[in-house]
Scaffold this active site. Sequence first.
Site, PDB file in Angstrom:
ATOM      1  N   ARG A  90      37.251 -32.712  16.729  1.00  0.00           N
ATOM      2  CA  ARG A  90      36.311 -34.173  16.025  1.00  0.00           C
ATOM      3  C   ARG A  90      34.593 -33.962  15.731  1.00  0.00           C
ATOM      4  NH1 ARG A  90      39.997 -33.452  13.503  1.00  0.00           N
ATOM      5  NH2 ARG A  90      41.894 -34.728  13.567  1.00  0.00           N
ATOM      6  N   GLU A  93      34.050 -31.350  14.349  1.00  0.00           N
ATOM      7  CA  GLU A  93      33.880 -32.336  12.541  1.00  0.00           C
ATOM      8  C   GLU A  93      32.620 -32.623  12.218  1.00  0.00           C
ATOM      9  OE1 GLU A  93      37.356 -34.825  10.020  1.00  0.00           O
ATOM     10  OE2 GLU A  93      36.531 -35.030  12.163  1.00  0.00           O
ATOM     11  N   SER A 116      16.217 -30.366  21.586  1.00  0.00           N
ATOM     12  CA  SER A 116      16.383 -29.256  23.011  1.00  0.00           C
ATOM     13  C   SER A 116      17.499 -29.594  23.642  1.00  0.00           C
ATOM     14  CB  SER A 116      15.266 -29.699  24.168  1.00  0.00           C
ATOM     15  OG  SER A 116      15.838 -28.552  25.410  1.00  0.00           O
TER      16      SER A 116
END
Length: 149
Positions: A90, A93, A116
């Site tokens: 997820r 995604e 960073s």
Amino acid sequence: MISSREEVTKMILAAKVSKGIKWSQVSEAVGLSKEWTTAGCLGQMTFDEAQAEVVGKLFGLSDEAIAWLQIVPYKGSLPTAVPTDPLIYRWYELVNVYGTTIKELIHEEFGDGIMSAIDFSMDIQRQQDPKGDRVNVVLSGKFLPYKNY
């Protein structure tokens, strides 16, 4: 004889289960955030000697394993290019769907550069909600502009 940092991670995970230790307990003992401490225990960060000793004592690690905790690890913990674990997928995604949006908004606000992951902090909290608890994740990284040369 221990031949890799991954072996120490497996020892830590086995001891965590057998002793019923929570990551928050480890981080409290080490004196750092639960996010950074957990990453260290999972082999993604380097502990200094004092931190490694605390982790070693909590998990019952040998002196050799404690020494491995102080070696700079090979970072990157995913076993496959596209994660298969549902929770990690997820996040993959999320970056696939919102990555370009995040990039555009950071560049618009800060200019040409990166966020960073070295000068970085993360906070994960449970957020109570009557419709179902939510996961609240805050990522904070220093902006590093590209230099002209």
